[in-house]
Design a protein around this motif. Structure first.
Motif, PDB file in Angstrom:
ATOM      1  N   LEU A  36       0.833  -1.203   0.000  1.00  0.00           N
ATOM      2  CA  LEU A  36       0.000   0.000   0.000  1.00  0.00           C
ATOM      3  C   LEU A  36       0.870   1.256   0.000  1.00  0.00           C
ATOM      4  CD1 LEU A  36      -3.328   0.726   1.547  1.00  0.00           C
ATOM      5  CD2 LEU A  36      -1.472   2.248   2.248  1.00  0.00           C
ATOM      6  N   ASN A  40       1.040   4.081  -2.889  1.00  0.00           N
ATOM      7  CA  ASN A  40       0.894   5.506  -2.600  1.00  0.00           C
ATOM      8  C   ASN A  40       2.082   6.300  -3.147  1.00  0.00           C
ATOM      9  OD1 ASN A  40      -0.420   7.779  -1.306  1.00  0.00           O
ATOM     10  ND2 ASN A  40       1.298   7.738   0.134  1.00  0.00           N
ATOM     11  N   GLU A 100      -2.263   3.185   8.190  1.00  0.00           N
ATOM     12  CA  GLU A 100      -3.661   3.526   8.503  1.00  0.00           C
ATOM     13  C   GLU A 100      -3.965   4.969   8.089  1.00  0.00           C
ATOM     14  OE1 GLU A 100      -5.772   1.102   9.244  1.00  0.00           O
ATOM     15  OE2 GLU A 100      -3.946  -0.110   9.084  1.00  0.00           O
ATOM     16  N   LYS A 103      -4.216   5.113   4.248  1.00  0.00           N
ATOM     17  CA  LYS A 103      -5.473   4.499   3.794  1.00  0.00           C
ATOM     18  C   LYS A 103      -6.660   5.434   3.945  1.00  0.00           C
ATOM     19  CE  LYS A 103      -5.111  -0.192   5.118  1.00  0.00           C
ATOM     20  NZ  LYS A 103      -5.573  -1.279   5.989  1.00  0.00           N
ATOM     21  N   LYS A 109      -7.328   8.120  -1.230  1.00  0.00           N
ATOM     22  CA  LYS A 109      -8.605   7.526  -1.658  1.00  0.00           C
ATOM     23  C   LYS A 109      -9.009   8.046  -3.038  1.00  0.00           C
ATOM     24  CE  LYS A 109     -10.873   8.219   2.343  1.00  0.00           C
ATOM     25  NZ  LYS A 109     -11.987   8.220   3.300  1.00  0.00           N
ATOM     26  N   LYS A 112      -6.773   6.604  -5.772  1.00  0.00           N
ATOM     27  CA  LYS A 112      -7.145   5.212  -6.022  1.00  0.00           C
ATOM     28  C   LYS A 112      -8.388   5.129  -6.907  1.00  0.00           C
ATOM     29  CE  LYS A 112      -6.480   1.435  -4.369  1.00  0.00           C
ATOM     30  NZ  LYS A 112      -5.932   0.312  -5.181  1.00  0.00           N
TER      31      LYS A 112
END
Ligand code: TTP
Ligand code: MN
Ligand code: MN
Ligand code: MN
Length: 367
Positions: A36, A40, A100, A103, A109, A112
């Motif tokens: 992740l 990013n 966290e 995310k 977000k 993504k």
């Protein structure tokens, strides 16, 4: 109490192409977290950091059992301070605050959601986010001009987010094979990408097409695409021409890592149910991303190796070739800089041998 001798210390070579990485990952929580952060970084135009996190995740994927404490990681390659901090956080606190936080962040977000649209890369998403667009709905309302790929991507967004199964890949393979042999008898197709590595699902299906007689493959892609289009199998396609010319005096590696085969990015219409007409509002097909690549038989082994992945495995192979062997490897050829010549190969095994590597089968290239 834990006995020092019971703490398993692992040993792993630093190049991913020296390791056997199966799909049996014993550390999915750790590798998901690092992947992740890699994603990013890649979406934020920080490729160096992205590769560092990808390498760290790949080292953990190669371990024979779950990591239970950071002491086990002593001596492992590719684990920088940043990755180690993330791993320690998860092992000691159950989660990494950085992961966290990332995310949950609006920026991640939005990046993504927008880059999940076929045809939308990080740069475009970045521009849209600066214009205040964070969701598909906002994009649709914004009046932004979308190119043909992006329009198709938006239209089939939900389908393309659904993982493709091996059964669906095989069904598409049969159709592509029918197309290929109809327009050029004797032509052959091979399933490549993640499915060749034994993955049970994928984000798309990749096929390599060739013909055993050199030169017969020229002009094949437009014919295959026409056949598929005439049968109603394509919801979208963009074909790019072969732009590879073997230079008389090397090297094999093009300016970018993008290869130059004749290829087709498509969205396939796969009929999922042959049964009775479904109730209104239901349809009996789904959209699937399909990549087709055509290679001449003389480059087939290189294309097969280059398109089987994983992406990190490929990157590491090229790094090994360049740094350790003074060779340039691409999906087209292998060039020996010391001998000043191209090395011919008809199988992946031969290429590994040239590179001084033990052969790693596709199912163990899941770095
Ligand atoms: P992908 O289809 O992107 O990845 P994948 O099949 O490993 O994973 P997924 O299941 O999510 O689809 O790429 C397949 C391989 O093709 C990958 O090893 C990199 C290679 N490749 C190229 O050589 N050139 C290219 O331009 C692209 C996009 C991929
Ligand atoms: Mn794929
Ligand atoms: Mn993948
Ligand atoms: Mn692909």
């Amino acid at each position: 109490q834990i006995d020092e001798a019971e703490v398993v210390a692992f040993s792993v070579p630093s190049y991913a192409c020296l390791r056997r990485t199966t799909l049996d990952n014993h550390n999915p929580v750790l590798t998901d977290a690092l992947s992740l952060l890699a994603e990013n970084a890649e979406l934020s135009d920080e490729d160096g950091r992205g590769v560092a996190f990808r390498r760290a995740a790949a080292v953990l994927k190669a371990l024979p059992e779950p990591v239970t404490g950071v002491t086990q990681l002593r001596g492992l390659p590719c684990l920088g301070g940043h990755s180690l901090r993330v791993i320690r956080d998860i092992l000691e606190n159950g989660a990494s605050s950085e992961v966290e936080f990332t995310k949950q962040s609006e920026r991640f977000k939005a990046l993504k959601v927008l880059t999940d649209i076929f045809g939308v890369g990080a740069k475009t998403a970045e521009r849209w986010i600066r214009d205040g667009i964070h969701s598909l709905h906002q994009l649709q309302e914004s009046g932004q001009t979308l190119n043909r790929a992006q329009q198709a991507g938006l239209e089939h967004y939900d389908d393309l987010k659904q993982p493709v199964t091996k059964a669906e890949a095989d069904a598409i393979g049969e159709i592509v094979e029918e197309a290929v042999v109809s327009v050029l008898p004797g032509a052959q197709i091979t399933l490549i990408g993640g499915f060749r590595r034994g993955k049970l699902t994928g984000h798309d299906v990749d096929f390599l097409i060739t013909h055993p007689e050199e030169g017969r493959e020229v002009g094949l892609m437009p014919k295959v695409v026409s056949w598929l289009e005439s049968q109603g199998f394509l919801l979208y396609q963009k074909t790019t021409r072969n732009s590879y010319l073997e230079a008389k005096d090397g090297p094999a590696r093009p300016a970018s890592n993008m290869d130059r085969f004749e290829r087709c990015f498509s969205i396939f219409k796969l009929v999922t149910d042959e049964g009775p007409k479904p109730a209104s509002g239901h349809r009996r097909w789904r959209a699937v991303r399909v990549d087709l690549v055509v290679s001449p038989i003389s480059q087939f082994a290189f294309a097969l190796l280059g398109w089987t992945g994983s992406k990190l495995f490929e990157r590491e192979l090229r790094r090994w070739a360049g740094h350790e062997k003074a060779m340039s490897l691409s999906s087209h050829a292998l060039y020996d800089n010391k001998q000043g010549r191209y090395l011919k190969a008809t199988s992946e095994e031969e290429i590994f041998t040239y590179l001084g590597l033990e052969y790693i089968p596709p199912s163990e290239r899941n770095a």
